[in-house]
Motif scaffolding. Sequence first.
Motif, PDB file in Angstrom:
ATOM      1  N   CYS A  35       0.833  -1.209   0.000  1.00  0.00           N
ATOM      2  CA  CYS A  35       0.000   0.000   0.000  1.00  0.00           C
ATOM      3  C   CYS A  35       0.868   1.261   0.000  1.00  0.00           C
ATOM      4  O   CYS A  35       2.041   1.225   0.362  1.00  0.00           O
ATOM      5  CB  CYS A  35      -0.903   0.023   1.232  1.00  0.00           C
ATOM      6  N   PRO A  57      -7.977   0.577   2.496  1.00  0.00           N
ATOM      7  CA  PRO A  57      -7.964   1.916   1.902  1.00  0.00           C
ATOM      8  C   PRO A  57      -8.789   2.919   2.711  1.00  0.00           C
ATOM      9  O   PRO A  57      -9.802   2.565   3.315  1.00  0.00           O
ATOM     10  CB  PRO A  57      -8.576   1.699   0.516  1.00  0.00           C
ATOM     11  N   GLY A 110      -4.505   3.035  -0.880  1.00  0.00           N
ATOM     12  CA  GLY A 110      -4.747   1.789  -1.595  1.00  0.00           C
ATOM     13  C   GLY A 110      -3.445   1.177  -2.067  1.00  0.00           C
ATOM     14  O   GLY A 110      -2.354   1.538  -1.628  1.00  0.00           O
ATOM     15  N   ASP A 122      -6.068  -2.697  -9.785  1.00  0.00           N
ATOM     16  CA  ASP A 122      -6.762  -2.609  -8.510  1.00  0.00           C
ATOM     17  C   ASP A 122      -8.101  -1.911  -8.720  1.00  0.00           C
ATOM     18  O   ASP A 122      -8.168  -0.892  -9.402  1.00  0.00           O
ATOM     19  CB  ASP A 122      -5.896  -1.825  -7.515  1.00  0.00           C
ATOM     20  N   THR A 176      -9.790  -0.295  -6.559  1.00  0.00           N
ATOM     21  CA  THR A 176      -9.894   0.894  -5.712  1.00  0.00           C
ATOM     22  C   THR A 176      -9.407   2.122  -6.484  1.00  0.00           C
ATOM     23  O   THR A 176      -8.376   2.060  -7.139  1.00  0.00           O
ATOM     24  CB  THR A 176      -9.011   0.726  -4.456  1.00  0.00           C
ATOM     25  N   ARG A 221      -7.281   5.154  -7.272  1.00  0.00           N
ATOM     26  CA  ARG A 221      -5.947   5.488  -6.777  1.00  0.00           C
ATOM     27  C   ARG A 221      -5.433   6.727  -7.495  1.00  0.00           C
ATOM     28  O   ARG A 221      -5.714   6.938  -8.669  1.00  0.00           O
ATOM     29  CB  ARG A 221      -4.952   4.361  -7.041  1.00  0.00           C
TER      30      ARG A 221
END
Length: 197
Positions: free
Chosen positions: A83, A104, A119, A167, A169, A171
């Motif tokens: 991360c 996150p 993240g 990913d 998420t 970012r």
Amino acid sequence: MSFTLYADEQMTSEAVSPYQLDFNGTGKNEFRLYFGSPYSYETLKPKSDGQIMLIPASRLEKWQPEYGYSIGNIIEPTVANGCMYQVLSNGTTSTREPEWSTVPNTQCSSGGVVFVNLGAKFQLEDIRLSLTQSGLDNAAPGAFLPLGEQLQGGKAIPVFIRVTNNDSTPRSDRSDPCISIRLNATTTETIAHSGKL
């Protein structure tokens, strides 16, 4: 300006490096830059490698004790956990490293510094480089791009870049870019000239 990456084929506008990455989920960003020197009297050669190479490189720094951080800095723990963390408050860390959450948007602190988990960190394998757009599909993830044994200035070489976000998420490293593209060790030779470039 000399041998570097440019935003335009005429090599009048140097490309901003490192490159800021924004993702709102899985996907990819593709763009083209140009490598070269606008000066035809310059020649670029590798110092010790057999090739001139553009190399994806991480700029993500490790957390440091008793260190002054500024809002927006992005770091990772001393023992990487996959991360990246952004600084939310100016201040100095203590001697004790935070307890880093891998969830996150969670926060942690050290001394007077608050960090938030952004993240998954950007990996070098997220980057592909190629001399053609169609070559991006077969380019090795995270690999260097060979440009030859010698380059003469005055000619721009197109460099195609793909950054993939695997990913889901969202970012972003906009406040403190974590990835750059560097040149291996080279020397530039300049031929004496007069008048016209």
